[in-house]
Design an enzyme around this catalytic site. Structure first.
Site, mmCIF file in Angstrom:
data_model
loop_
_atom_site.group_PDB
_atom_site.id
_atom_site.type_symbol
_atom_site.label_atom_id
_atom_site.label_comp_id
_atom_site.label_asym_id
_atom_site.label_seq_id
_atom_site.Cartn_x
_atom_site.Cartn_y
_atom_site.Cartn_z
ATOM 1 C CG HIS B 140 -1.621 -1.267 1.545
ATOM 2 N ND1 HIS B 140 -1.213 -2.239 2.260
ATOM 3 C CD2 HIS B 140 -2.608 -1.806 0.609
ATOM 4 C CE1 HIS B 140 -1.975 -3.530 2.383
ATOM 5 N NE2 HIS B 140 -2.700 -3.155 1.403
HETATM 6 S S1 FES Z 1 1.972 -0.482 3.068
HETATM 7 FE FE1 FES Z 1 0.285 -1.926 3.889
HETATM 8 S S2 FES Z 1 1.619 -3.664 4.443
HETATM 9 FE FE2 FES Z 1 3.119 -2.312 3.860
#
Ligand code: FES
Ligand code: HEM
Lengths: 424, 175
Positions: B140
């Protein structure tokens, strides 16, 4: 809606049994003489389709479990063994994997049907909430099933989703360790997920029975959204009318299902799941199965860990409150001109979120995801409560029979009712 | 108040037995899900760091999780130390993060040891990537600096530092 059964079995043995366990009468009153509104369209066939898919998943699943090994070093190869060596193993696994997708496709049609025709409104609130519970159990079941083949997506999907609970302040970390049975997703996790994946479908069966029971207490909603006033004029018996219509829809649905199974069995899956789980390397793009994408997009739209998790669970939980958030007294969207626009906007927003959930979380995708998430929640929390107060609905038909007649169905209707066996 | 009867006694005794009974069965049912004794008997891991060239990262497995051992360059250390700590998402100084990297009382800030699990939802971040050339999480988009500190969300915390010690010049024990 169904009165006390007047069913009398034809054979003496049947009568002997019926006076000891009246199951024949239960089936007769629920699925034979049960009155169904005359004006049901094919969207009402999806309940039957869902029941069919549940049975299909249980049968293929139990058979797969006879060949599958729920152990971290062997799970992946046992699935490959099913694919290559077990007689028809490829077929059973493809039926089960694609069956999950078809199951979700049907449940989404079923839910949107309910949302458009106002099937959640009084007196069907409990029926609706039982449906939301089934949906939640389905999601838990499919999530745990997807972990079983122990490929890269299985492992990392399990890691990301179980880690959602770590967002809870204080108790988060202990809960995650408890779910895993260790300090990372590992063999204990796989083992318990298998046990639960076997169990939950049978719990779904239990809730489905309650769901159908509640349905048979209130009766079905219908495209006009007006209640049955006269059983003679407004309804037809379940058998043969609904039985044959449902059966026809099931066959059409099975053709689509077969097309996936036999022509593009891996289209809905992810190629990374044919790589065995590796706890040291995360795949470049972690994407859940397509049926989770809208919720995944909502999770990623919120730039805070706890906030994202709350929004994601909230987006599902909010469905349970729908009966009280929609203030309109009119059930069917057919008679609500403004509602229709916002409803189709909602369908597009949900599908748009699904598309965004499959894209990397960067740039314009993030902004679009935020806008659609806002619309998703606004539909429930702002639009539906206000619309009921301001919208002027179209005139409702007085009865279901009037609705059918207004559509020019009088000739067909009269003919069918008088001579159900002649072609027409 | 009326005299308690034999029936009252049985009622209370049965209720008490039921409560204690349910509680004593419920707890084992919940507790069995927690890590078992073999998982808890966590082994420590030995790493030979002589093979880790400057500006490279070795990933080792400890307790089923990846641990990054990063041999940092002088420039990375200098940059990591000069960041205004208060401006960080999870404020912590670089010195604090490598305080276990010592041998015979001498600091060895070139060695950074962190658990390679993104504090957002647990993916393994990719080394030498992202705007800070520390780590980039593919899941993410969280970004970490060469000190393993989170610089861009959604991750809320810095990469966790495990317990470790240098037992010899090239020998590192994790756990
Ligand atoms: S940014 Fe969501 S798991 Fe690393
Ligand atoms: C609600 C019904 C069910 C749903 C939605 C469901 C869903 C799934 C999914 C998505 C997978 C992963 C498929 C793959 O990608 O390989 C799976 C695997 C599996 N399921 Fe189910 N399942 C259901 C019922 C059952 C039942 C009742 C059993 C009985 C034990 C079962 C046994 C298995 C087994 C053994 C696997 C691993 C083999 C494989 O990966 O194909 N499932 N399930």
């Amino acid at each position: 809606m169904s009165g006390p059964s007047t069913y009398v079995p034809k054979s003496a043995l049947g009568r002997w049994f019926e006076s000891r366990l009246p199951i024949g009468g239960l089936i007769h009153s629920s699925f034979v003489v049960y009155p169904t509104p005359k004006n049901l369209n094919y969207f009402w066939a999806f309940g039957g389709i869902l029941s069919l898919m549940l049975v299909a998943q249980i049968i293929t699943g139990v058979v797969l479990a006879m060949h599958y090994t729920p152990e971290a070093t062997m799970a992946f190869s046992s699935v490959e063994n099913i694919m290559r060596n077990v007689n028809y193993g490829w077929l059973l696994r493809y039926l089960h994997a694609n069956g999950a997708s078809m199951f979700f496709f049907a449940v989404y049609v079923h839910i949107f049907r309910g949302m458009f025709y106002g099937s959640y409104k009084a007196p069907r609130e409990v029926l609706w909430i039982l449906g939301v519970i089934i949906f939640l159990l389905m999601m838990a079941t499919a999530f745990m099933g997807y972990v079983l083949p122990w490929g890269q997506m299985s492992f990392w999907g399990a890691t990301v989703i179980t880690n959602l609970f770590s967002a809870l302040p204080g108790i988060g970390e202990p809960i995650v360790t408890w779910l895993w049975g260790g300090y990372s997703v590992d063999n204990p996790t796989l083992n318990r997920f298998f046990a639960l994946h076997y169990l939950l479908p049978f719990m779904i069966v239990g809730v489905v029975i309650l769901h159908v029971w509640a349905l048979h207490v209130t009766g079905q909603n219908n495209p006009a959204g007006v209640e049955v006033k006269s059983v003679e004029r407004d309804t037809v018996p379940f058998t043969p009318y609904a039985t044959i219509k449902d059966a026809f829809a099931m066959v059409v649905f099975l053709i689509l299902y077969s097309w996936f199974v036999f022509y593009v069995p891996n289209y809905l899956g992810d190629a990374d799941n044919y790589i065995v789980a590796n706890p040291l390397v995360t795949p470049a793009h972690i994407v859940p199965e397509w049926y989770f994408l809208p919720f995944y997009a909502i999770l990623r739209s919120i730039p805070s860990k706890l906030g994202g998790v709350i929004a994601m669970f909230g987006s599902i939980a909010i469905l349970a409150f729908l009966p009280w958030l929609d203030t309109s007294k009119i059930r069917s969207g057919r008679f609500r001109p403004l509602f229709q626009i916002f409803f189709f906007g909602f369908v597009i927003a949900a599908m748009g979120l699904g598309y965004l959930g499959s894209k990397p979380p960067e740039g314009a995708y993030v902004i679009a995801g935020r806008l659609l998430s806002v619309y998703y929640f606004a539909y429930f929390l702002v639009i539906l409560p206000l619309l009921g107060l301001f919208e002027t609905p179209r005139t409702l038909p007085a009865t279901i029979a009037d609705d059918v007649l207004a559509k020019g169905g009088s000739a067909i209707l009269a003919g069918a009712a008088q001579a159900p066996s002649t072609k027409g | 108040m009326a005299e308690p009867t034999r029936r009252d006694f049985l009622y209370i005794a049965t209720g008490a037995a039921a409560v204690v009974g349910v509680g004593s069965v419920a707890w084992p049912l919940v507790s069995q899900m927690n890590p078992d004794a073999s998982t808890l008997a966590l082994a420590s891991t030995e790493v030979d760091v002589s093979s880790i060239a400057e500006d490279s990262i070795l990933t080792v497995k400890w307790r089923g999780k990846p641990v990054f051992v990063r041999h940092r360059t002088a420039k990375e250390i200098q940059e990591a130390q000069s960041v205004a700590t208060a401006s960080l998402i999870d404020p912590q100084s670089d010195q604090d993060r490598v305080k276990q990297s010592t041998l015979a009382g001498k600091a060895r800030p070139e060695w950074l040891v962190v658990i390679g699990v993104c504090t957002h939802l647990g993916c393994v971040p990719l080394g030498h990537q992202g705007d800070y050339d520390g780590w980039f999480c593919p899941c993410h988009g969280s970004q970490y600096d060469p000190s393993g500190r989170v610089r861009r969300g959604p991750a809320p915390k810095n990469l966790e530092v495990p317990t470790y010690a240098f037992t010899a010049d090239t020998k590192l024990t994790i756990g």
